[in-house]
Design a protein around this motif. Structure first.
Motif, PDB file in Angstrom:
ATOM      1  N   TYR A  61      26.665 -47.413   9.249  1.00  0.00           N
ATOM      2  CA  TYR A  61      27.483 -48.180  10.057  1.00  0.00           C
ATOM      3  C   TYR A  61      27.479 -49.567   9.889  1.00  0.00           C
ATOM      4  O   TYR A  61      28.338 -50.496  10.003  1.00  0.00           O
ATOM      5  CB  TYR A  61      26.959 -48.136  11.606  1.00  0.00           C
ATOM      6  N   TYR A 353      29.224 -31.697  26.618  1.00  0.00           N
ATOM      7  CA  TYR A 353      29.767 -32.877  27.120  1.00  0.00           C
ATOM      8  C   TYR A 353      28.664 -33.691  27.981  1.00  0.00           C
ATOM      9  O   TYR A 353      27.783 -32.715  28.648  1.00  0.00           O
ATOM     10  CB  TYR A 353      31.209 -32.832  27.818  1.00  0.00           C
ATOM     11  N   TYR A 354      28.902 -34.708  28.242  1.00  0.00           N
ATOM     12  CA  TYR A 354      27.804 -35.560  29.059  1.00  0.00           C
ATOM     13  C   TYR A 354      28.809 -36.027  30.489  1.00  0.00           C
ATOM     14  O   TYR A 354      30.084 -36.244  30.333  1.00  0.00           O
ATOM     15  CB  TYR A 354      27.749 -36.935  28.759  1.00  0.00           C
ATOM     16  N   THR A 356      29.958 -38.174  33.080  1.00  0.00           N
ATOM     17  CA  THR A 356      30.162 -39.775  33.048  1.00  0.00           C
ATOM     18  C   THR A 356      29.432 -40.725  33.899  1.00  0.00           C
ATOM     19  O   THR A 356      29.350 -41.939  33.501  1.00  0.00           O
ATOM     20  CB  THR A 356      31.848 -39.985  33.286  1.00  0.00           C
ATOM     21  N   ILE A 360      23.620 -44.138  29.255  1.00  0.00           N
ATOM     22  CA  ILE A 360      23.755 -43.795  27.963  1.00  0.00           C
ATOM     23  C   ILE A 360      22.809 -44.789  27.137  1.00  0.00           C
ATOM     24  O   ILE A 360      23.042 -46.071  27.496  1.00  0.00           O
ATOM     25  CB  ILE A 360      24.966 -43.868  27.270  1.00  0.00           C
ATOM     26  N   SER A 363      22.529 -45.186  21.481  1.00  0.00           N
ATOM     27  CA  SER A 363      23.095 -44.135  20.795  1.00  0.00           C
ATOM     28  C   SER A 363      24.097 -43.327  21.565  1.00  0.00           C
ATOM     29  O   SER A 363      23.603 -43.055  22.880  1.00  0.00           O
ATOM     30  CB  SER A 363      21.840 -43.024  20.257  1.00  0.00           C
ATOM     31  N   SER A 364      24.953 -43.124  20.987  1.00  0.00           N
ATOM     32  CA  SER A 364      26.171 -42.537  21.848  1.00  0.00           C
ATOM     33  C   SER A 364      25.938 -41.461  22.402  1.00  0.00           C
ATOM     34  O   SER A 364      26.543 -40.842  23.380  1.00  0.00           O
ATOM     35  CB  SER A 364      27.799 -42.604  21.003  1.00  0.00           C
ATOM     36  N   TRP A 365      25.077 -40.545  21.920  1.00  0.00           N
ATOM     37  CA  TRP A 365      24.697 -39.276  22.138  1.00  0.00           C
ATOM     38  C   TRP A 365      23.645 -38.929  23.065  1.00  0.00           C
ATOM     39  O   TRP A 365      23.400 -37.930  23.718  1.00  0.00           O
ATOM     40  CB  TRP A 365      24.380 -38.235  20.788  1.00  0.00           C
ATOM     41  N   ARG A 445      23.310 -44.954  11.368  1.00  0.00           N
ATOM     42  CA  ARG A 445      23.661 -46.066  12.122  1.00  0.00           C
ATOM     43  C   ARG A 445      22.776 -47.257  11.731  1.00  0.00           C
ATOM     44  O   ARG A 445      22.789 -48.429  12.252  1.00  0.00           O
ATOM     45  CB  ARG A 445      23.015 -45.791  13.747  1.00  0.00           C
ATOM     46  N   GLU A 449      20.590 -49.553  15.973  1.00  0.00           N
ATOM     47  CA  GLU A 449      19.967 -48.677  17.141  1.00  0.00           C
ATOM     48  C   GLU A 449      18.638 -48.970  16.771  1.00  0.00           C
ATOM     49  O   GLU A 449      18.184 -48.498  15.739  1.00  0.00           O
ATOM     50  CB  GLU A 449      20.761 -47.414  17.261  1.00  0.00           C
TER      51      GLU A 449
END
Length: 497
Positions: A61, A353-354, A356, A360, A363-365, A445, A449
């Motif tokens: 990244y 999925y997460y 909404t 978070i 880290s996007s996951w 990344r 992060e």
């Protein structure tokens, strides 16, 4: 009514009232490529992350690499004092295969690699900290990748040769061993979707070939220790597996089934051959991949088969259950016709999925879902007859804040769920490891992060270290054996939870 409410309150157990058992162990973790640096120092060979970050920096990244990282190659001794001040029982680190065996094979041992890890281990023990050693944390020697890497079955035997070198040189002092860290991740990322080194895309083949070799390698290394070293060295050998908790998206039967299929084919994939009574891959996994392979026109399943002898060698090949867990997904069946087969995810056939409204991390996951942690621990208890579980990683990413209240909230809430799993569910959990000791190179990344309880200034040539607020909060948890939401270290602002 007032007295009734008082009585109800007095008789109710709250997570903040629970304490960790007297023999419960705490630690922190790192991984060799992420922290060591010294990428070509004193005889070390190249590994797949050296090659990836140097030859394809655009995949990282921030186009960074682990050439220096945290420079623990030169700072290991002083870092032990930070570990000692933190009060950990153990330090989980990983050996760099290429620092020990520069070309990956045991006919050439690097004396400097032996020196470096001897000094680290001796310094830990001198300061009352147990070394908890991982043999492989994703940094395969590049010469072994050039013969195919983990999909090549020969690499299982070369790993056992490497394990033998580690047992011979360090087993007199290292008593806790992990063979592999997160094989589902390095097999999936390395040989399926290209998201980890060596960044190949295996189209529903490479990922299963990798896993098959890894499981064989683990079983062989365990049996080597059992037959040759256990009686004299008195240690134990396990493996670290990772998983999300996969929550059904509703109480509909098809969603409940989707959650179970997903955990079996992501987690049971490695856990079932080792920890189940019958061994081998989960039946749902064998059936689904065989069916998918047939509809795709293949004459046999893309999932390799173990021999009866291999099933027996792998079954029961662990003295504890190493678990890495960070987050939770919700799952539902994939829509008909979705995805391009063959692939691991079309084999599984679910969409995860997460919500909404879940918090978070950087880290996007990484969604903060502490209740999923407890559900996973109970699932392991029920599925595998309540094995001894050691949490070998758990943590939160941010952008490097010193007043890292979001990380503290994560630790507190996840540790509370762990305490509930121990006290209310009877789960056999003996240890917890915070990821990570230091801010470090976070794979694809780069340095964007941060997971550490210690801030590392990567703009400083000396890689200066500064303990964060979470360092002191974790230190208090270790000292008191409880979660204390009211604790605020001196010189830090109080968190608003």
């Amino acid at each position: 009514m007032k007295w009734l409410l008082v009585l109800i309150y007095a008789c109710t157990s709250y997570a903040e009232d629970y304490v960790f058992p007297p023999n419960f162990q705490f630690g922190v973790a790192t991984a060799s490529y992420q922290v060591e640096g010294g990428w070509n120092a004193s005889g070390k060979g190249e590994n797949i992350w050296d090659v990836l970050t140097h030859n394809r920096p655009e995949l990282i990244y921030d186009q960074s690499n682990g050439d220096i990282a945290c420079d623990t190659y030169n700072k290991a001794i002083t870092d032990v004092q930070l570990l000692k001040s933190l009060g950990v029982d153990f330090y989980r680190f990983s050996f760099s295969w290429s620092r020990i065996l520069p070309v990956g094979t045991s006919n050439k041992i690097n004396p400097d690699g032996i020196r470096y890890y001897n000094e680290l281990i001796d310094e830990l023990l001198k300061n009352g900290i147990k070394p908890f050693a991982t043999m492989f944390h994703w940094d395969l020697p590049q010469p072994l990748q050039e013969i195919g890497g983990w999909p090549n079955p020969v690499v299982a035997d070369l790993f056992v040769d490497y394990a033998n070198v580690l047992f011979e040189h360090f087993g007199d002092r290292v008593k806790d061993w992990i063979t592999f860290n997160e094989p589902a991740v390095f097999c999936g990322g390395g040989y399926e979707d290209g998201s980890k080194a060596p960044a190949y895309k295996g189209n529903g083949f490479g990922v299963y070939l990798c896993a098959h070799t890894v499981l064989r390698a683990h079983g062989k290394a365990y049996r080597l220790y059992e037959s040759k070293y256990k009686a004299s060295q008195g240690g134990r050998v396990g493996i670290t597996l990772d998983t999300y908790w996969f929550e059904p998206s509703s109480d509909k039967p098809e969603d409940i089934e989707a959650g179970e299929i997903t955990i079996q084919m992501n987690f049971g994939w490695f856990a079932h051959p080792i920890y189940s009574k019958e061994g081998d891959y989960p039946s749902v996994m064998k059936e689904r991949i065989a069916e998918k392979s047939s509809t795709e026109g293949f004459p046999r399943s893309r999932l390799p088969e173990f021999t009866p002898e291999e099933i027996e060698e792998i079954r029961g090949s662990s003295d504890f259950f190493g678990l890495n867990h960070y987050t939770t997904n919700k799952c539902t069946p994939l829509p008909a016709g979705w995805g391009i087969p063959p692939s691991q995810w079309t084999d599984i056939g679910t969409m995860c999925y997460y919500e909404t409204n879940w918090e978070i991390g950087a880290s996007s996951w990484l969604a903060v879902v502490p209740w999923g942690f407890r559900k996973l621990l109970v699932w392991i208890k029920n599925e595998y007859n309540n094995p001894e579980v050691i949490i070998t990683e758990n943590g939160f990413s941010d952008k490097g804040e010193l007043n890292d209240c979001r990380r503290i909230n994560y630790y507190n809430t996840y540790l509370e769920e762990l305490l509930k799993a121990i006290h209310e569910d009877g789960c056999n959990i003996s240890g917890y490891t915070a990821w990570s000791f230091l801010d470090n190179f976070e794979w694809m990344r780069g340095f964007t992060e941060k997971f550490g309880v210690i801030y590392v200034d990567f703009d400083d040539p000396d890689r200066s270290r500064t303990p964060k607020m979470s360092y002191y909060v974790y230190k208090n948890i270790l000292a008191t054996k409880r979660v204390d939401w009211k604790f605020t270290p001196d010189s830090f602002n109080e968190c608003e939870f």
